[in-house]
Design a protein around this motif. Structure first.
Motif, PDB file in Angstrom:
ATOM      1  N   ILE A 189     -56.825   2.427 -36.650  1.00 37.29           N
ATOM      2  CA  ILE A 189     -56.875   1.240 -36.644  1.00 37.29           C
ATOM      3  C   ILE A 189     -57.825   0.235 -36.019  1.00 37.29           C
ATOM      4  N   PHE A 190     -57.137  -1.274 -36.992  1.00 40.02           N
ATOM      5  CA  PHE A 190     -58.575  -1.867 -36.386  1.00 40.02           C
ATOM      6  C   PHE A 190     -57.492  -3.107 -35.587  1.00 40.02           C
ATOM      7  N   LEU A 191     -58.521  -3.615 -34.434  1.00 37.62           N
ATOM      8  CA  LEU A 191     -57.756  -4.099 -33.143  1.00 37.62           C
ATOM      9  C   LEU A 191     -58.731  -5.523 -33.676  1.00 37.62           C
ATOM     10  N   VAL A 192     -58.683  -6.739 -33.853  1.00 36.55           N
ATOM     11  CA  VAL A 192     -58.932  -8.124 -34.421  1.00 36.55           C
ATOM     12  C   VAL A 192     -59.279  -9.031 -33.241  1.00 36.55           C
ATOM     13  N   SER A 193     -60.327  -9.889 -33.184  1.00 36.88           N
ATOM     14  CA  SER A 193     -60.214 -10.661 -31.843  1.00 36.88           C
ATOM     15  C   SER A 193     -60.068 -11.900 -33.016  1.00 36.88           C
ATOM     16  N   ASP A 194     -60.040 -13.534 -32.050  1.00 41.32           N
ATOM     17  CA  ASP A 194     -60.579 -14.486 -33.060  1.00 41.32           C
ATOM     18  C   ASP A 194     -60.414 -14.604 -34.487  1.00 41.32           C
ATOM     19  N   LYS A 195     -59.267 -13.597 -34.198  1.00 40.41           N
ATOM     20  CA  LYS A 195     -58.657 -13.755 -35.882  1.00 40.41           C
ATOM     21  C   LYS A 195     -58.340 -14.914 -36.983  1.00 40.41           C
ATOM     22  N   ARG A 196     -59.199 -15.133 -38.065  1.00 36.56           N
ATOM     23  CA  ARG A 196     -58.516 -15.949 -38.610  1.00 36.56           C
ATOM     24  C   ARG A 196     -58.073 -15.136 -39.905  1.00 36.56           C
ATOM     25  N   SER A 197     -56.880 -16.189 -40.279  1.00 40.34           N
ATOM     26  CA  SER A 197     -56.096 -15.714 -41.432  1.00 40.34           C
ATOM     27  C   SER A 197     -56.272 -15.154 -42.656  1.00 40.34           C
ATOM     28  N   THR A 198     -57.485 -16.328 -43.044  1.00 36.44           N
ATOM     29  CA  THR A 198     -57.588 -16.953 -44.340  1.00 36.44           C
ATOM     30  C   THR A 198     -59.046 -15.724 -44.375  1.00 36.44           C
ATOM     31  N   TRP A 199     -59.487 -14.976 -43.763  1.00 36.55           N
ATOM     32  CA  TRP A 199     -60.443 -13.728 -43.575  1.00 36.55           C
ATOM     33  C   TRP A 199     -59.771 -12.729 -43.761  1.00 36.55           C
ATOM     34  N   ILE A 200     -58.966 -12.401 -43.544  1.00 40.65           N
ATOM     35  CA  ILE A 200     -57.836 -11.007 -43.712  1.00 40.65           C
ATOM     36  C   ILE A 200     -57.782 -10.888 -45.185  1.00 40.65           C
ATOM     37  N   SER A 201     -57.224 -12.431 -45.485  1.00 38.28           N
ATOM     38  CA  SER A 201     -56.158 -12.267 -47.014  1.00 38.28           C
ATOM     39  C   SER A 201     -57.948 -12.096 -47.907  1.00 38.28           C
ATOM     40  N   LYS A 202     -58.718 -13.112 -47.734  1.00 36.76           N
ATOM     41  CA  LYS A 202     -59.334 -12.544 -48.625  1.00 36.76           C
ATOM     42  C   LYS A 202     -60.430 -11.430 -49.102  1.00 36.76           C
ATOM     43  N   TYR A 203     -60.193 -10.874 -47.773  1.00 39.61           N
ATOM     44  CA  TYR A 203     -61.014  -9.101 -47.978  1.00 39.61           C
ATOM     45  C   TYR A 203     -60.116  -8.354 -47.358  1.00 39.61           C
ATOM     46  N   ASN A 204     -58.482  -8.766 -47.949  1.00 40.59           N
ATOM     47  CA  ASN A 204     -57.601  -7.382 -48.142  1.00 40.59           C
ATOM     48  C   ASN A 204     -57.139  -6.440 -48.186  1.00 40.59           C
ATOM     49  N   LEU A 205     -57.913  -6.677 -49.750  1.00 41.15           N
ATOM     50  CA  LEU A 205     -58.048  -4.955 -50.045  1.00 41.15           C
ATOM     51  C   LEU A 205     -59.474  -4.270 -49.581  1.00 41.15           C
ATOM     52  N   VAL A 206     -60.921  -4.761 -49.047  1.00 39.99           N
ATOM     53  CA  VAL A 206     -61.672  -4.064 -47.958  1.00 39.99           C
ATOM     54  C   VAL A 206     -60.914  -3.353 -47.210  1.00 39.99           C
ATOM     55  N   LEU A 207     -60.089  -4.140 -46.673  1.00 38.19           N
ATOM     56  CA  LEU A 207     -59.853  -3.693 -45.178  1.00 38.19           C
ATOM     57  C   LEU A 207     -58.361  -2.636 -45.425  1.00 38.19           C
ATOM     58  N   HIS A 208     -57.856  -2.639 -46.570  1.00 39.77           N
ATOM     59  CA  HIS A 208     -56.730  -1.830 -46.911  1.00 39.77           C
ATOM     60  C   HIS A 208     -57.579  -0.263 -47.038  1.00 39.77           C
ATOM     61  N   LYS A 209     -58.363  -0.585 -47.371  1.00 41.89           N
ATOM     62  CA  LYS A 209     -59.048   0.503 -48.238  1.00 41.89           C
ATOM     63  C   LYS A 209     -59.968   1.967 -46.973  1.00 41.89           C
ATOM     64  N   LEU A 210     -60.147   0.568 -45.711  1.00 45.21           N
ATOM     65  CA  LEU A 210     -60.687   1.621 -44.517  1.00 45.21           C
ATOM     66  C   LEU A 210     -59.417   1.979 -43.608  1.00 45.21           C
ATOM     67  N   SER A 211     -58.871   1.138 -43.556  1.00 47.80           N
ATOM     68  CA  SER A 211     -57.514   1.805 -42.530  1.00 47.80           C
ATOM     69  C   SER A 211     -56.353   1.153 -43.481  1.00 47.80           C
ATOM     70  N   LYS A 212     -55.085   2.447 -43.208  1.00 49.32           N
ATOM     71  CA  LYS A 212     -53.977   2.426 -43.733  1.00 49.32           C
ATOM     72  C   LYS A 212     -53.500   1.280 -42.402  1.00 49.32           C
ATOM     73  N   TYR A 213     -53.910   0.875 -41.826  1.00 52.42           N
ATOM     74  CA  TYR A 213     -52.168   0.492 -40.825  1.00 52.42           C
ATOM     75  C   TYR A 213     -52.401  -0.984 -40.433  1.00 52.42           C
ATOM     76  N   GLU A 214     -51.348  -1.292 -40.251  1.00 50.92           N
ATOM     77  CA  GLU A 214     -51.361  -3.019 -40.307  1.00 50.92           C
ATOM     78  C   GLU A 214     -52.799  -3.631 -38.777  1.00 50.92           C
ATOM     79  N   ILE A 215     -53.626  -4.364 -38.499  1.00 45.61           N
ATOM     80  CA  ILE A 215     -54.498  -4.895 -38.258  1.00 45.61           C
ATOM     81  C   ILE A 215     -53.450  -5.325 -36.777  1.00 45.61           C
TER      82      ILE A 215
END
Ligand SMILES: *[C@@H]1O[C@H](CO)[C@@H](O)[C@H](O)[C@H]1NC(C)=O
Ligand SMILES: *[C@@H]1O[C@H](CO)[C@@H](O)[C@H](O)[C@H]1NC(C)=O
Ligand SMILES: *[C@@H]1O[C@H](CO)[C@@H](O)[C@H](O)[C@H]1NC(C)=O
Ligand SMILES: *[C@@H]1O[C@H](CO)[C@@H](O)[C@H](O)[C@H]1NC(C)=O
Ligand SMILES: *[C@@H]1O[C@H](CO)[C@@H](O)[C@H](O)[C@H]1NC(C)=O
Ligand SMILES: *[C@@H]1O[C@H](CO)[C@@H](O)[C@H](O)[C@H]1NC(C)=O
Length: 448
Positions: A189-215
């Protein structure tokens, strides 16, 4: 055991919603302004020495699960791997670990980490949340009742820093995140701070490939304690835009690039034989820049490359990574002026060619970012140093100015100044005769 997991579609809707409803704050704008300059500034960082922290050995003669803390820090990032009873209070960015009073006479433990893989960088320290890691005694543990219990590990990191600059997204975040979390096979599970939603959405596929859970966005969690059996605070980083395969978990840039090809369903893995070009011309992508450092005679350069024998496309790199990755993967030569756009070389097939145009005065500066990484990626590298007579700097300063004669002296006056002179305010007009040689060399390499 409660693990919240939204389906992909729901997640996308959520994040798209936040993209469009959010305008850039002053802070983001300031950061984006820095973005372009930051691509070249790692030499400015003062590296601290690795701090020593205790490593607790495991002893078998008691039932209590004791924390084992491995300090995996190096000169690029602080990383702690903690196993045991871990309680994370997101609201105060504090990670409590349970230490028993009898344990090796060690009654307390306390340290603080900025979990962003660019250690000691003073530009960004205000944009990266500090996490306190501290032991808690049985007396205060009533305040630490687990609001949610997890069985999978957590990786805690910041997506503040220089996120949003394409080069930094890879070198500070994606490669380190891959190095840190790939081993868990999406059970993390990724616990992120200083979140920018544009970043998460831009790299959504990579993040999803590394973790099956919601950030989990730690800046927006309810005021509760999240409990984990294992936590890694910070992201492992080996080197600029690269991976050292000799360090555990022994991944390589080839592995990372393979991972990206699989994430974005890219077809071309490598260019292997001359027969590839029997019936068609090799393809060249000219990465266009619009804000600064542009090639003034880009159209004519493209025309010349066509005459030399390339199928040429001139394009500015967009933000949709799925589109960019597919586009770049279809080329045999990627050419552009030093800048974040060249980062997209990660999507090129192996054995293809990268041509880096180095602006006048910026060569010592520009080289470290891509030259070495290119070799690790099994790409071929050509560079073209812009002469003063091809630079928009000519005529801007008095004859005999050190801007012309001694860029090193300008650099000594400080990075911001150097950047303003050579990187922010310089455009280039390539010399056809000289540049043609580079194009011919690229053709020869690709058709070896
Ligand atoms: C974290 O620890 C530092 C000292 O180590 C302290 O000054 C700071 O207040 C702590 N932060 C929180 C949120 O507890
Ligand atoms: C840790 O415990 C020692 C005594 O065992 C004490 O002197 C010290 O102040 C404590 N440190 C922290 C950070 O609580
Ligand atoms: C988490 O686990 C602890 C014991 O392991 C239990 O006391 C607590 O109620 C659990 N919390 C939740 C929310 O399930
Ligand atoms: C965090 O804690 C403070 C009090 O310490 C509280 O006022 C605030 O609402 C909490 N934030 C969240 C998101 O729960
Ligand atoms: C990116 O482009 C792909 C392919 O055109 C599209 O399916 C996807 O929705 C786009 N992603 C975003 C975030 O716009
Ligand atoms: C720039 O100078 C080099 C020699 O330093 C010369 O070969 C080249 O032709 C010149 N280019 C232009 C456009 O004047």
């Amino acid at each position: 055991m409660k693990i919240k997991m939204r389906n992909q579609q729901e997640r996308r809707i959520m994040e798209n919603g936040s993209i469009f409803s959010r305008s850039f704050g002053e802070r983001e704008l300031k950061k984006l302004g820095f973005g372009a300059l930051i691509i070249c500034c790692f030499m400015a960082f003062s590296f601290r020495t690795v701090s020593k922290q205790p490593t607790y050995a495991h002893t078998d003669h008691e039932n209590i699960v004791r924390p084992i803390i491995h300090n995996l820090s190096n000169s690029r990032s602080d990383v702690l791997e903690i196993n045991g009873d871990i309680r994370i209070h997101t609201n105060t960015s504090t990670i409590y670990i349970h230490l028993t009073t009898t344990f090796d006479g060690q009654t307390n433990y306390s340290t603080a980490i900025k979990p962003y893989a660019r250690k000691g960088d003073n530009f960004i320290k205000d944009y990266v949340t500090t996490w306190n890691i501290t032991s808690h005694s049985p007396e205060n543990s009533h305040a630490l009742n687990c609001g949610r219990n997890f069985t999978v590990p957590a990786v805690v990191f910041s997506i503040g820093g220089y996120s949003g600059n394409h080069f930094h997204d890879f070198t500070d975040l994606l490669i380190p995140l891959y190095l840190t979390s790939r081993q868990f096979n999406r059970q993390v599970i990724f616990l992120v701070s200083d979140k920018r939603s544009t970043w998460i959405s831009k790299y959504n596929l990579v993040l999803h490939k590394l973790s099956k859970y919601e950030i989990i966005d730690t800046n927006n969690e309810e005021n509760q304690v999240l409990c984990f059996p294992k936590t890694i605070v910070g992201l492992t980083s080996h080197k600029e835009f690269g991976i050292d395969p000799s360090i555990p978990p022994h991944y390589s840039m080839q592995d990372f690039r393979h991972f990206l090809r699989s994430t974005y369903s890219l077809e071309r893995e490598s260019v292997t034989s001359t027969s590839t070009y029997n019936n068609k011309k090799p393809r060249m992508l000219i990465v266009s820049r619009k804000k600064n450092r542009f090639i003034k005679n880009e159209i004519e350069v493209a025309e010349m490359a066509r005459k030399v024998g390339f199928d040429v496309v001139v394009e500015e790199m967009g933000l949709n990574l799925t589109v960019v990755a597919k586009l770049v993967n279809s080329f045999d030569v990627l050419m552009g002026v030093h800048g974040a756009g060249l980062t997209n070389m990660v999507f090129l097939p192996e054995n293809t060619v990268v041509i880096q145009i180095i602006p006048f005065g910026a060569d010592l500066w520009a080289k470290p970012y891509f030259t070495l990484p290119i070799k690790d990626m099994n790409l071929r590298y050509l560079e073209y140093k812009v002469g003063l007579n091809e630079s928009s700097l000519l005529g801007k300063y008095p004859v005999g100015s050190e801007v012309y004669s001694d860029p090193g002296a300008v650099y000594k006056k400080g990075f911001i100044h150097f950047h303003a002179v050579y990187l922010k305010n310089q455009d280039v007009t390539l010399d056809f005769v000289r540049f043609r040689e580079v194009l011919l060399k690229a053709l020869e390499l690709i058709q070896h």
